[in-house]
Design a protein around this motif. Structure first.
Motif, mmCIF file in Angstrom:
data_model
loop_
_atom_site.group_PDB
_atom_site.id
_atom_site.type_symbol
_atom_site.label_atom_id
_atom_site.label_comp_id
_atom_site.label_asym_id
_atom_site.label_seq_id
_atom_site.Cartn_x
_atom_site.Cartn_y
_atom_site.Cartn_z
ATOM 1 N N VAL A 1 0.861 -1.180 0.000
ATOM 2 C CA VAL A 1 0.000 0.000 0.000
ATOM 3 C C VAL A 1 0.901 1.235 0.000
ATOM 4 N N LEU A 2 0.618 2.167 -0.913
ATOM 5 C CA LEU A 2 1.414 3.383 -1.055
ATOM 6 C C LEU A 2 0.582 4.600 -0.655
ATOM 7 N N VAL A 3 1.149 5.437 0.211
ATOM 8 C CA VAL A 3 0.449 6.623 0.704
ATOM 9 C C VAL A 3 1.354 7.844 0.537
ATOM 10 N N LEU A 4 0.816 8.911 -0.069
ATOM 11 C CA LEU A 4 1.515 10.187 -0.172
ATOM 12 C C LEU A 4 0.653 11.252 0.488
ATOM 13 N N VAL A 5 1.198 11.919 1.505
ATOM 14 C CA VAL A 5 0.437 12.921 2.258
ATOM 15 C C VAL A 5 1.271 14.170 2.504
ATOM 16 N N THR B 1 -7.088 6.982 -4.285
ATOM 17 C CA THR B 1 -7.036 8.435 -4.463
ATOM 18 C C THR B 1 -6.074 8.738 -5.595
ATOM 19 N N ASP B 2 -6.583 9.386 -6.642
ATOM 20 C CA ASP B 2 -5.727 9.759 -7.760
ATOM 21 C C ASP B 2 -4.631 10.715 -7.297
ATOM 22 N N TYR B 3 -3.517 10.678 -7.999
ATOM 23 C CA TYR B 3 -2.383 11.540 -7.658
ATOM 24 C C TYR B 3 -2.779 13.013 -7.753
ATOM 25 N N VAL B 4 -2.465 13.761 -6.711
ATOM 26 C CA VAL B 4 -2.682 15.208 -6.659
ATOM 27 C C VAL B 4 -1.310 15.875 -6.538
ATOM 28 N N ARG B 5 -1.001 16.788 -7.451
ATOM 29 C CA ARG B 5 0.315 17.434 -7.439
ATOM 30 C C ARG B 5 0.537 18.220 -6.145
ATOM 31 N N PRO B 6 1.783 18.317 -5.701
ATOM 32 C CA PRO B 6 2.102 19.169 -4.545
ATOM 33 C C PRO B 6 1.824 20.638 -4.873
ATOM 34 N N THR B 7 0.951 21.271 -4.114
ATOM 35 C CA THR B 7 0.588 22.670 -4.377
ATOM 36 C C THR B 7 0.574 23.463 -3.074
ATOM 37 N N PRO B 8 1.726 23.764 -2.507
ATOM 38 C CA PRO B 8 1.759 24.558 -1.276
ATOM 39 C C PRO B 8 1.166 25.951 -1.515
ATOM 40 N N PRO B 9 0.360 26.469 -0.593
ATOM 41 C CA PRO B 9 -0.184 27.818 -0.758
ATOM 42 C C PRO B 9 0.918 28.872 -0.695
ATOM 43 N N PRO B 10 0.670 30.039 -1.282
ATOM 44 C CA PRO B 10 1.662 31.125 -1.200
ATOM 45 C C PRO B 10 1.946 31.512 0.248
ATOM 46 N N ARG B 11 3.210 31.830 0.501
ATOM 47 C CA ARG B 11 3.662 32.332 1.803
ATOM 48 C C ARG B 11 3.352 31.358 2.956
ATOM 49 N N SER B 12 3.323 30.082 2.662
ATOM 50 C CA SER B 12 3.093 29.081 3.721
ATOM 51 C C SER B 12 4.359 28.320 4.077
ATOM 52 N N GLY B 13 5.488 28.710 3.476
ATOM 53 C CA GLY B 13 6.750 28.052 3.779
ATOM 54 C C GLY B 13 6.874 26.691 3.116
ATOM 55 N N TYR B 14 7.881 25.962 3.543
ATOM 56 C CA TYR B 14 8.107 24.625 2.994
ATOM 57 C C TYR B 14 7.078 23.640 3.535
ATOM 58 N N HIS B 15 6.635 22.745 2.653
ATOM 59 C CA HIS B 15 5.756 21.644 3.029
ATOM 60 C C HIS B 15 6.498 20.331 2.828
ATOM 61 N N ARG B 16 6.264 19.402 3.739
ATOM 62 C CA ARG B 16 6.806 18.054 3.584
ATOM 63 C C ARG B 16 5.802 17.205 2.798
ATOM 64 N N TYR B 17 6.301 16.491 1.822
ATOM 65 C CA TYR B 17 5.469 15.540 1.085
ATOM 66 C C TYR B 17 6.031 14.155 1.369
ATOM 67 N N GLN B 18 5.276 13.421 2.175
ATOM 68 C CA GLN B 18 5.770 12.178 2.758
ATOM 69 C C GLN B 18 5.174 10.963 2.048
ATOM 70 N N LEU B 19 6.070 10.100 1.627
ATOM 71 C CA LEU B 19 5.683 8.863 0.946
ATOM 72 C C LEU B 19 5.931 7.696 1.886
ATOM 73 N N ARG B 20 4.875 6.955 2.169
ATOM 74 C CA ARG B 20 4.971 5.780 3.048
ATOM 75 C C ARG B 20 4.564 4.534 2.269
ATOM 76 N N LEU B 21 5.323 3.464 2.495
ATOM 77 C CA LEU B 21 5.031 2.192 1.846
ATOM 78 C C LEU B 21 4.777 1.133 2.913
ATOM 79 N N TYR B 22 3.602 0.524 2.846
ATOM 80 C CA TYR B 22 3.211 -0.500 3.820
ATOM 81 C C TYR B 22 3.073 -1.852 3.123
ATOM 82 N N GLU B 23 3.378 -2.893 3.864
ATOM 83 C CA GLU B 23 3.102 -4.236 3.371
ATOM 84 C C GLU B 23 1.628 -4.530 3.623
ATOM 85 N N GLN B 24 0.919 -4.934 2.579
ATOM 86 C CA GLN B 24 -0.514 -5.180 2.701
ATOM 87 C C GLN B 24 -0.756 -6.598 3.211
#
Length: 267
Positions: free
Chosen positions: A155-159, A198-221
């Motif tokens: 199982v692949l999760v990107l948040v 959930t279809d892939y959604v591009r990373p879109t940080p809002p203006p002036r919100s600083g850096y965002h972490r985009y974390q990819l987790r892989l689980y064994e199903q």
């Protein structure tokens, strides 16, 4: 123009230390890029890569190239404009994550975007409009996990845990991608196929919100476990109770994880 030509020869001939300017280990020079590093940080050339010309004319050409390179380095050191000031810089620096954020990266999980390669454990650079392109142009990345077992599914999760900002993450975890039933054989090659929740959604940080972490987790199903989102979870991508989802399907801890950081491309 000689400077890109000389640099391209360096790209092919020199081995770069991973510590130099935060360049990620194993990243190859892209066509047209230059290397802006001090010669003391470069490893020695193999003998096969640096033959000394035997003819007088060959030695003169080599001397001219060396003098030109030395002049360019001296110009940069003095902060002067290069001989072609109207040409944009082709040098691109890739900075590794700091110790706190880098601790999330484990298990050799790769997330691969066009031109950038594996962006795991790095900041996305602003040069070449990479931040805009990752937010506006590029589709889902390739994900590769060489240690995946062919007989198992994953199982692949990107948040984004920093929605709307890292200082005020009231909408964490923002779900950017969720795929189940991924065969281990596909993960080993990076061409993943599975059941997309959930279809892939591009990373879109809002203006002036600083850096965002985009974390990819892989689980064994777990075997014979059908993983699905509840009707309530399907309604919204934001403020997703990821921990409850993981616990509900007994996914346990990730077998591998990685992340990259980026911010609004005009900031």
């Amino acid at each position: 123009m000689l400077e890109p030509l000389i640099a391209s020869k360096f790209c092919k001939s020199l081995a770069i230390s991973p510590a130099v300017h935060g360049i990620k280990h194993g990243r190859r020079c892209q066509p047209g890029e230059t290397i802006s590093v001090a010669t003391s940080n470069l490893q020695a050339l193999p003998r096969s890569c640096s033959p000394i010309p035997r003819t007088w004319w060959g030695r003169m050409k080599l001397l001219g190239a060396v003098l030109l390179a030395a002049g360019l380095l001296g110009t940069a050191a003095r902060g002067e404009q290069p001989p072609w000031p109207d040409e944009p810089s082709r040098t691109c620096f890739f900075q590794m994550l700091t110790s706190v954020d880098s601790e999330f990266c484990r298990g050799d999980l790769e997330i691969i975007y066009p031109e950038l390669g594996d962006v795991g454990c790095t900041y996305i650079p602003k040069c070449h409009q990479y931040r805009r392109r990752i937010s506006r142009e590029w589709g889902s990345p390739r994900v590769r996990y060489p240690q995946a077992e062919k007989s198992k599914k994953y199982v692949l999760v990107l948040v984004d845990p920093d929605a709307p900002s890292r200082a005020n993450p009231r909408n964490r975890f923002w779900r950017h991608w969720l795929v189940t039933d991924i065969p281990g054989a596909d993960l080993r090659t990076g061409a993943i196929k599975g059941h997309v929740l959930t279809d892939y959604v591009r990373p879109t940080p809002p203006p002036r919100s600083g850096y965002h972490r985009y974390q990819l987790r892989l689980y064994e199903q777990p075997a014979h476990e059908a993983v699905a989102l509840s009707p309530e979870e399907r309604v919204s991508l934001g403020a997703w109770a990821m921990e409850s989802f993981v616990e509900r399907f007994q996914l346990g801890s990730p077998v591998a994880s990685t992340q990259f950081l980026t911010k609004y491309y005009e900031d």
